[in-house]
Scaffold this motif. Structure first.
Motif, mmCIF file in Angstrom:
data_model
loop_
_atom_site.group_PDB
_atom_site.id
_atom_site.type_symbol
_atom_site.label_atom_id
_atom_site.label_comp_id
_atom_site.label_asym_id
_atom_site.label_seq_id
_atom_site.Cartn_x
_atom_site.Cartn_y
_atom_site.Cartn_z
ATOM 1 N N ARG A 179 -72.602 -70.810 70.951
ATOM 2 C CA ARG A 179 -71.265 -71.277 71.313
ATOM 3 C C ARG A 179 -70.773 -70.572 72.574
ATOM 4 N NH1 ARG A 179 -67.884 -70.085 66.054
ATOM 5 N NH2 ARG A 179 -69.140 -68.154 66.250
ATOM 6 N N VAL A 180 -69.906 -71.249 73.322
ATOM 7 C CA VAL A 180 -69.368 -70.670 74.549
ATOM 8 C C VAL A 180 -68.709 -69.327 74.273
ATOM 9 C CG1 VAL A 180 -67.625 -70.965 76.362
ATOM 10 C CG2 VAL A 180 -69.077 -72.892 75.694
ATOM 11 N N THR A 181 -67.955 -69.234 73.211
ATOM 12 C CA THR A 181 -67.225 -68.000 72.909
ATOM 13 C C THR A 181 -68.139 -66.863 72.492
ATOM 14 O OG1 THR A 181 -66.849 -68.869 70.671
ATOM 15 C CG2 THR A 181 -65.067 -69.144 72.293
ATOM 16 N N SER A 182 -69.422 -67.146 72.301
ATOM 17 C CA SER A 182 -70.368 -66.092 71.945
ATOM 18 C C SER A 182 -71.309 -65.749 73.095
ATOM 19 C CB SER A 182 -71.187 -66.501 70.715
ATOM 20 O OG SER A 182 -70.392 -66.437 69.550
ATOM 21 N N ARG A 183 -71.038 -66.310 74.263
ATOM 22 C CA ARG A 183 -71.769 -65.904 75.466
ATOM 23 C C ARG A 183 -70.792 -65.128 76.339
ATOM 24 N NH1 ARG A 183 -72.873 -71.568 76.300
ATOM 25 N NH2 ARG A 183 -74.644 -72.275 75.034
ATOM 26 N N LEU A 184 -71.004 -63.831 76.439
ATOM 27 C CA LEU A 184 -70.078 -62.955 77.151
ATOM 28 C C LEU A 184 -70.780 -62.270 78.322
ATOM 29 C CD1 LEU A 184 -67.699 -63.469 75.332
ATOM 30 C CD2 LEU A 184 -69.568 -62.772 73.812
ATOM 31 N N LEU A 185 -70.011 -61.760 79.266
ATOM 32 C CA LEU A 185 -70.552 -61.196 80.498
ATOM 33 C C LEU A 185 -70.036 -59.785 80.749
ATOM 34 C CD1 LEU A 185 -69.856 -64.376 82.630
ATOM 35 C CD2 LEU A 185 -72.160 -63.467 82.244
ATOM 36 N N ASN A 186 -70.924 -58.939 81.259
ATOM 37 C CA ASN A 186 -70.535 -57.576 81.637
ATOM 38 C C ASN A 186 -71.447 -57.098 82.771
ATOM 39 O OD1 ASN A 186 -71.421 -54.363 80.590
ATOM 40 N ND2 ASN A 186 -69.416 -54.775 81.454
ATOM 41 N N GLU B 44 -64.150 -55.622 72.165
ATOM 42 C CA GLU B 44 -63.350 -56.749 72.654
ATOM 43 C C GLU B 44 -64.178 -58.029 72.720
ATOM 44 O OE1 GLU B 44 -61.437 -55.701 76.297
ATOM 45 O OE2 GLU B 44 -60.295 -54.042 75.411
ATOM 46 N N MET B 45 -65.429 -57.907 73.125
ATOM 47 C CA MET B 45 -66.313 -59.075 73.143
ATOM 48 C C MET B 45 -66.485 -59.644 71.734
ATOM 49 S SD MET B 45 -69.446 -57.995 75.663
ATOM 50 C CE MET B 45 -69.365 -58.165 77.440
ATOM 51 N N TYR B 46 -66.737 -58.770 70.789
ATOM 52 C CA TYR B 46 -66.984 -59.218 69.418
ATOM 53 C C TYR B 46 -65.751 -59.909 68.837
ATOM 54 C CZ TYR B 46 -69.471 -59.161 64.948
ATOM 55 O OH TYR B 46 -70.137 -59.532 63.799
ATOM 56 N N ALA B 47 -64.567 -59.417 69.212
ATOM 57 C CA ALA B 47 -63.337 -60.031 68.719
ATOM 58 C C ALA B 47 -63.174 -61.458 69.244
ATOM 59 C CB ALA B 47 -62.135 -59.185 69.123
ATOM 60 N N VAL B 48 -63.697 -61.733 70.431
ATOM 61 C CA VAL B 48 -63.665 -63.093 70.968
ATOM 62 C C VAL B 48 -64.684 -63.968 70.250
ATOM 63 C CG1 VAL B 48 -64.171 -64.492 73.029
ATOM 64 C CG2 VAL B 48 -62.794 -62.407 73.236
ATOM 65 N N ALA B 49 -65.874 -63.422 70.027
ATOM 66 C CA ALA B 49 -66.948 -64.197 69.398
ATOM 67 C C ALA B 49 -66.743 -64.382 67.900
ATOM 68 C CB ALA B 49 -68.287 -63.514 69.657
ATOM 69 N N ARG B 50 -66.167 -63.380 67.240
ATOM 70 C CA ARG B 50 -65.968 -63.413 65.789
ATOM 71 C C ARG B 50 -64.527 -63.018 65.457
ATOM 72 N NH1 ARG B 50 -70.401 -65.245 66.375
ATOM 73 N NH2 ARG B 50 -72.359 -64.689 65.312
ATOM 74 N N PRO B 51 -63.568 -63.881 65.752
ATOM 75 C CA PRO B 51 -62.166 -63.525 65.531
ATOM 76 C C PRO B 51 -61.909 -63.107 64.078
ATOM 77 C CG PRO B 51 -62.345 -65.590 66.747
ATOM 78 C CD PRO B 51 -63.709 -65.263 66.258
ATOM 79 N N GLY B 52 -61.280 -61.950 63.913
ATOM 80 C CA GLY B 52 -60.913 -61.484 62.583
ATOM 81 C C GLY B 52 -62.020 -60.781 61.828
ATOM 82 N N ALA B 53 -63.253 -60.815 62.315
ATOM 83 C CA ALA B 53 -64.364 -60.176 61.601
ATOM 84 C C ALA B 53 -64.324 -58.667 61.820
ATOM 85 C CB ALA B 53 -65.693 -60.742 62.069
ATOM 86 N N ASP B 54 -64.684 -57.919 60.785
ATOM 87 C CA ASP B 54 -64.733 -56.461 60.871
ATOM 88 C C ASP B 54 -66.191 -56.040 60.949
ATOM 89 O OD1 ASP B 54 -64.487 -53.747 60.745
ATOM 90 O OD2 ASP B 54 -63.294 -53.697 58.902
ATOM 91 N N TRP B 55 -66.691 -55.843 62.145
ATOM 92 C CA TRP B 55 -68.115 -55.519 62.320
ATOM 93 C C TRP B 55 -68.470 -54.149 61.770
ATOM 94 C CZ3 TRP B 55 -69.095 -51.234 65.364
ATOM 95 C CH2 TRP B 55 -68.083 -50.823 66.236
ATOM 96 N N LYS B 56 -67.482 -53.261 61.611
ATOM 97 C CA LYS B 56 -67.775 -51.920 61.122
ATOM 98 C C LYS B 56 -68.165 -51.910 59.641
ATOM 99 C CE LYS B 56 -65.001 -49.452 64.519
ATOM 100 N NZ LYS B 56 -63.959 -48.459 64.774
ATOM 101 N N LYS B 57 -67.869 -53.007 58.931
ATOM 102 C CA LYS B 57 -68.232 -53.074 57.515
ATOM 103 C C LYS B 57 -69.623 -53.656 57.295
ATOM 104 C CE LYS B 57 -63.513 -53.414 55.683
ATOM 105 N NZ LYS B 57 -62.577 -54.238 54.871
ATOM 106 N N LYS B 58 -70.252 -54.112 58.369
ATOM 107 C CA LYS B 58 -71.574 -54.719 58.234
ATOM 108 C C LYS B 58 -72.627 -53.672 57.925
ATOM 109 C CE LYS B 58 -71.311 -59.035 60.823
ATOM 110 N NZ LYS B 58 -71.938 -59.855 59.802
#
Length: 534
Positions: free
Chosen positions: A306-313, A520-534
């Motif tokens: 998805r577009v929202t999961s392709r990020l740039l840095n 910040e990237m992850y928040a765009v790709a996975r809104p509301g998800a808590d990656w620290k609990k994975k």
């Protein structure tokens, strides 16, 4: 244009003739001053080399003694002098005379005062010195001490090309360790044959990248991942991309960054950095990346497409690359986090306004020199110094010429048009007009805002230090002002007193800013998800 070597016997003959004329002249006629004697070096090739060698021959000279290497530095451009000429098919065990006045920086060697010096010769066999400096394929001499040397007098100094440069042992060890870590499931090298770029160049061209996979990628086979596309700045290359990628993976393993796939793109070419721009000189790198390479990667790896999961840095030239990719391909990428990018608004091109009447890259309106590098308040180098140094050390591959290769139209001779006159510093308005229409990102966003606003609003993030080494905070402010006027919801952060080289520092962690960017990237790709609990 082929180099025509200076004829030493003609030089000495001319001086003798002038002196004779002066002695014979009538007393009521003022004698003309003698022409300065050129400085020559004798360059030898060791009998042990395997065969004829060719390339750009460089002689480096500086005051002092005892150094193992003599070279120029853009951070101290006044310290070392350099002379250059092209040489062809130097046979083993032969010698040539090298005129160090013909093509030299900062001036002809004959203008040097007498003193203690040291010199070294380098044969840049593939003309890559301006980008890579010395490579293992080059030939070098020992450093030769010249005590109490008066330029142009006495026997010519002798420099013998007899060995290749050695790789720094520490770097070699780090590289070996990085390659050992680069195993399937961790880091995989991709070298993609690009049909578009190959057609443009007329020979096979590859897009290269290290794909960094997050910890647990092999174990969680049903999971897909957001993907960050990263690229380096000027001087970077594919090996450095691996180092950076493994450091990011270590941060993911430590729980400092969210689980993502990172594609560490190589944007280096012999002409400098192509910055993934679609260019008249470098080719369609942006189109090849977005229509060929990314689809290939998404078919091979478990990337969330998805577009929202392709990020740039990216940082520096890589920062500009990721800015322009977001601006020019807003329906491909969901946001850029660009750090210390090259100028995004050409009203401030590291200082000069390219659109001003009588714009000049060397001097301001009051006659003072245009700086290009600073250490906080101290000027380290001027734009003129950097330009003149690069013109001697190589015809391409330097930072100044790299801008032309990316931004300029192609000349009738096949080379890019120069944006400014390298002798006077005067800007060429017709070339700047082309830069403006095709690569001034502030102009592109403003002129295409109607069709781009839905896919650009809120997606441009930029970080830069207020003491940026290359004055890049100036253009950032101008770009931000345009975005604010358009209602583009930009996210610009100016980090107090930070330079180009310590921008990512947070609490003594030199890569700390990656944690914030990743979150910040992850928040765009996975809104509301808590990656620290994975």
């Amino acid at each position: 244009m082929r180099f025509v070597p200076f004829n030493k016997s003609v030089c000495y003959g001319a001086v003798t003739a002038l002196l004779a004329t002066a002695v014979a002249a009538p007393l009521n006629v003022m004698a003309q001053p003698a022409a300065p004697v050129h400085v020559f070096f004798r360059i030898q090739t060791a009998a042990s080399i395997s065969g004829p060698i060719s390339g750009r021959l460089l002689i480096f000279l500086k005051p002092g003694s005892g150094d193992k290497e003599v070279s120029v530095s853009e951070f101290n451009p006044a310290e070392t002098w350099v002379a250059a000429r092209e040489v062809h098919d130097l046979a083993p065990g032969t010698a040539i005379e090298f005129d160090a006045d013909e093509l030299a920086y900062p001036k002809a060697f004959s203008t040097l005062p007498a003193g203690n010096y040291e010199a070294q010769a380098v044969l840049d066999v593939d003309h890559s010195y301006n980008y890579k400096e010395r490579t293992p394929e080059d030939w070098i001499s020992n450093v030769v001490s010249l005590p109490s040397w008066t330029p142009g007098s006495g026997a010519d100094p002798v420099l013998t090309l007899d060995r290749h440069p050695e790789m720094n042992p520490r770097f070699a060890s780090m590289m070996a360790d990085a390659k050992a870590q680069a195993k399937p499931g961790v880091a995989q090298l991709e070298e993609f044959d690009s049909p578009m770029l190959s057609r443009f160049w007329g020979h096979p061209m590859k897009i290269k990248a290290w794909v960094i996979l997050p910890p647990g990628y092999d174990e969680h086979k049903a999971d897909t991942y957001p993907t960050a596309y990263w690229t380096h700045g000027f001087g970077g290359e594919i090996d450095g991309a691996l180092f950076s990628g493994l450091q990011i993976r270590a941060r993911m393993a430590d729980g400092k960054m969210p689980p993502m796939i990172w594609v560490m793109l190589d944007e280096s070419i012999p002409e400098g950095t192509h910055e993934f721009a679609d260019s008249a000189n470098n080719g369609p790198w942006g189109a090849a990346l977005t229509t060929e390479f990314i689809p290939y990667l998404e078919s091979k790896y478990r990337m969330d497409a998805r577009v929202t999961s392709r990020l740039l840095n990216g940082h520096s030239s890589g920062g500009w690359a990721t800015l322009q990719l977001q601006v020019n391909y807003p329906n491909v990428f969901g946001g850029t986090w660009s750090t210390s990018p090259d100028p995004s608004d050409f009203h401030d091109f590291t200082g000069p306004d390219l659109y001003a009447a009588n714009a000049n890259m060397f001097h301001r309106a009051d006659g003072t020199a245009v700086p290009i590098m600073r250490d906080h308040g101290k000027v380290m180098a001027t734009f003129e110094q950097l330009t003149r140094m690069e013109d001697v050390t190589g015809l391409y591959g330097g930072q100044v010429s790299s801008f032309d290769w990316v931004f300029s139209p192609k000349s009738k001779g096949g080379q890019p048009e120069q944006m400014f006159d390298h002798q006077t510093g005067d800007v060429h308005p017709e070339v700047v007009a082309y830069w403006h229409d095709h690569y001034d990102l502030a102009h592109i966003v403003e002129s295409h805002w109607t069709e781009k606003q839905a896919s650009l609003k809120g997606r441009i993030h930029l970080f830069v230090g207020t003491a940026d080494t290359f004055y890049l905070d100036g253009a950032a402010h101008k770009f931000e002002a345009v975005l604010n006027r358009l209602g583009a919801d930009p996210h610009f952060t100016y980090i107090p007193d930070r330079t180009h080289f310590d921008l990512y520092l947070i609490d003594k962690d030199r890569m700390g800013l990656f944690d914030q960017i990743g979150a910040e990237m992850y928040a765009v790709a996975r809104p509301g998800a808590d990656w620290k609990k994975k």
